[in-house]
Design an enzyme around this catalytic site. Structure first.
Site, PDB file in Angstrom:
ATOM      1  N   HIS A  12     -16.965  30.758  29.801  1.00 33.14           N
ATOM      2  CA  HIS A  12     -17.930  29.629  30.288  1.00 33.14           C
ATOM      3  C   HIS A  12     -17.691  28.278  29.927  1.00 33.14           C
ATOM      4  O   HIS A  12     -16.918  28.303  28.853  1.00 33.14           O
ATOM      5  CB  HIS A  12     -19.306  30.327  30.059  1.00 33.14           C
ATOM      6  CG  HIS A  12     -19.700  31.391  30.749  1.00 33.14           C
ATOM      7  ND1 HIS A  12     -20.547  32.198  30.303  1.00 33.14           N
ATOM      8  CD2 HIS A  12     -19.319  31.881  31.899  1.00 33.14           C
ATOM      9  CE1 HIS A  12     -20.925  33.380  30.842  1.00 33.14           C
ATOM     10  NE2 HIS A  12     -20.158  33.299  32.112  1.00 33.14           N
ATOM     11  N   THR A  38      -8.770  32.226  34.303  1.00 36.41           N
ATOM     12  CA  THR A  38      -9.450  31.388  35.473  1.00 36.41           C
ATOM     13  C   THR A  38      -9.257  29.925  35.119  1.00 36.41           C
ATOM     14  O   THR A  38      -9.239  29.486  34.274  1.00 36.41           O
ATOM     15  CB  THR A  38     -10.931  32.040  35.424  1.00 36.41           C
ATOM     16  OG1 THR A  38     -11.467  31.570  34.257  1.00 36.41           O
ATOM     17  CG2 THR A  38     -11.056  33.669  35.819  1.00 36.41           C
ATOM     18  N   THR A  40     -10.204  26.268  35.345  1.00 41.93           N
ATOM     19  CA  THR A  40     -10.069  25.272  34.290  1.00 41.93           C
ATOM     20  C   THR A  40      -9.840  25.859  33.017  1.00 41.93           C
ATOM     21  O   THR A  40      -9.083  25.029  32.240  1.00 41.93           O
ATOM     22  CB  THR A  40     -11.378  24.526  34.103  1.00 41.93           C
ATOM     23  OG1 THR A  40     -11.679  24.073  35.611  1.00 41.93           O
ATOM     24  CG2 THR A  40     -11.469  23.264  33.273  1.00 41.93           C
ATOM     25  N   GLY A  60     -13.519  30.785  38.302  1.00 40.49           N
ATOM     26  CA  GLY A  60     -14.549  31.844  38.126  1.00 40.49           C
ATOM     27  C   GLY A  60     -15.297  31.793  39.396  1.00 40.49           C
ATOM     28  O   GLY A  60     -15.453  32.759  40.041  1.00 40.49           O
ATOM     29  N   ASP A  65     -12.886  35.483  38.887  1.00 40.07           N
ATOM     30  CA  ASP A  65     -13.475  36.681  38.110  1.00 40.07           C
ATOM     31  C   ASP A  65     -13.211  38.014  38.805  1.00 40.07           C
ATOM     32  O   ASP A  65     -12.688  38.925  38.378  1.00 40.07           O
ATOM     33  CB  ASP A  65     -14.805  36.617  37.982  1.00 40.07           C
ATOM     34  CG  ASP A  65     -15.465  35.513  37.020  1.00 40.07           C
ATOM     35  OD1 ASP A  65     -14.770  35.170  36.046  1.00 40.07           O
ATOM     36  OD2 ASP A  65     -16.402  35.170  37.325  1.00 40.07           O
ATOM     37  N   ASP A  85     -21.439  32.249  27.166  1.00 42.54           N
ATOM     38  CA  ASP A  85     -22.221  31.524  26.671  1.00 42.54           C
ATOM     39  C   ASP A  85     -23.780  32.136  27.289  1.00 42.54           C
ATOM     40  O   ASP A  85     -24.016  31.952  28.469  1.00 42.54           O
ATOM     41  CB  ASP A  85     -22.226  30.002  27.462  1.00 42.54           C
ATOM     42  CG  ASP A  85     -23.602  29.197  26.895  1.00 42.54           C
ATOM     43  OD1 ASP A  85     -24.260  29.830  26.078  1.00 42.54           O
ATOM     44  OD2 ASP A  85     -23.424  28.018  27.123  1.00 42.54           O
ATOM     45  N   HIS A  92     -22.839  31.996  39.434  1.00 39.75           N
ATOM     46  CA  HIS A  92     -22.095  33.309  39.869  1.00 39.75           C
ATOM     47  C   HIS A  92     -22.053  34.560  38.550  1.00 39.75           C
ATOM     48  O   HIS A  92     -21.553  35.149  38.603  1.00 39.75           O
ATOM     49  CB  HIS A  92     -20.798  32.927  39.691  1.00 39.75           C
ATOM     50  CG  HIS A  92     -19.824  32.396  38.686  1.00 39.75           C
ATOM     51  ND1 HIS A  92     -20.260  31.529  37.863  1.00 39.75           N
ATOM     52  CD2 HIS A  92     -18.803  33.071  38.134  1.00 39.75           C
ATOM     53  CE1 HIS A  92     -19.464  31.249  36.860  1.00 39.75           C
ATOM     54  NE2 HIS A  92     -18.757  32.249  36.869  1.00 39.75           N
ATOM     55  N   ASP A  95     -20.807  37.908  39.737  1.00 32.73           N
ATOM     56  CA  ASP A  95     -19.229  37.852  39.479  1.00 32.73           C
ATOM     57  C   ASP A  95     -18.909  38.268  38.214  1.00 32.73           C
ATOM     58  O   ASP A  95     -18.369  39.203  37.817  1.00 32.73           O
ATOM     59  CB  ASP A  95     -18.603  36.662  39.914  1.00 32.73           C
ATOM     60  CG  ASP A  95     -18.958  36.264  41.470  1.00 32.73           C
ATOM     61  OD1 ASP A  95     -19.225  37.102  42.140  1.00 32.73           O
ATOM     62  OD2 ASP A  95     -18.819  35.049  41.557  1.00 32.73           O
ATOM     63  N   ARG A 101     -18.298  44.912  34.268  1.00 33.74           N
ATOM     64  CA  ARG A 101     -18.647  46.408  34.777  1.00 33.74           C
ATOM     65  C   ARG A 101     -17.246  46.934  34.890  1.00 33.74           C
ATOM     66  O   ARG A 101     -17.086  48.229  34.547  1.00 33.74           O
ATOM     67  CB  ARG A 101     -19.426  46.442  35.919  1.00 33.74           C
ATOM     68  CG  ARG A 101     -19.721  47.747  36.286  1.00 33.74           C
ATOM     69  CD  ARG A 101     -20.628  48.032  37.579  1.00 33.74           C
ATOM     70  NE  ARG A 101     -20.420  47.193  38.567  1.00 33.74           N
ATOM     71  CZ  ARG A 101     -21.102  46.007  39.172  1.00 33.74           C
ATOM     72  NH1 ARG A 101     -21.982  45.713  38.308  1.00 33.74           N
ATOM     73  NH2 ARG A 101     -20.886  45.501  39.983  1.00 33.74           N
TER      74      ARG A 101
END
Length: 127
Positions: A12, A38, A40, A60, A65, A85, A92, A95, A101
């Site tokens: 994050h 992902t 950046t 993301g 993601d 974070d 999102h 996502d 999950r």
């Protein structure tokens, strides 16, 4: 599991610096793996550690993601390091929950902070 040993890296916004520093500190261990990350996060890790084999994915919120989730479902990822974070709302969030999950469903090790990432990295074969 595929023959390619691959770790997915995600962070994050408020945790990107932490993940970049973690990867820099453990660059030798990460060099034994193909890495995906992902947007950046991947660009920042590549800038800090240009010798690592890292494939950047989409950001993301723009599908990165889901790209990692698809790799998990196809047995193309051995572990996920996702510096989360918990104090900042994510637009999102759905996502992020789907990615977590899938890691749980497919029994993929998932580290959510520096300490668990260090333990995960130390426990992987060849680490």
């Amino acid at each position: 599991m595929s023959q390619t040993r691959r770790i997915a890296l995600v962070a994050h916004d408020q945790k990107k610096d932490d993940l970049v520093e973690f990867v820099r500190e453990h660059e030798a261990a990460f060099s034994r793996y193909d890495l995906v990350a992902t947007g950046t996060t991947g660009a920042r890790i590549t800038e800090a550690c240009p010798g690592l084999a890292l494939t950047p994915l989409k950001s993301g919120p723009l599908g990165g993601d889901q790209q990692i989730g698809a790799m998990i479902a196809e047995a193309l990822v051995e572990a996920v390091v996702f510096f989360v974070d918990p104090l900042t709302p994510m637009p999102h969030d759905v996502d992020v929950k789907a990615l977590m999950r899938l890691a749980i469903v497919y029994d993929i090790p998932l580290a959510l902070n520096r300490r668990s990432a260090g333990m995960l990295l130390a426990s992987l074969p060849g680490a």
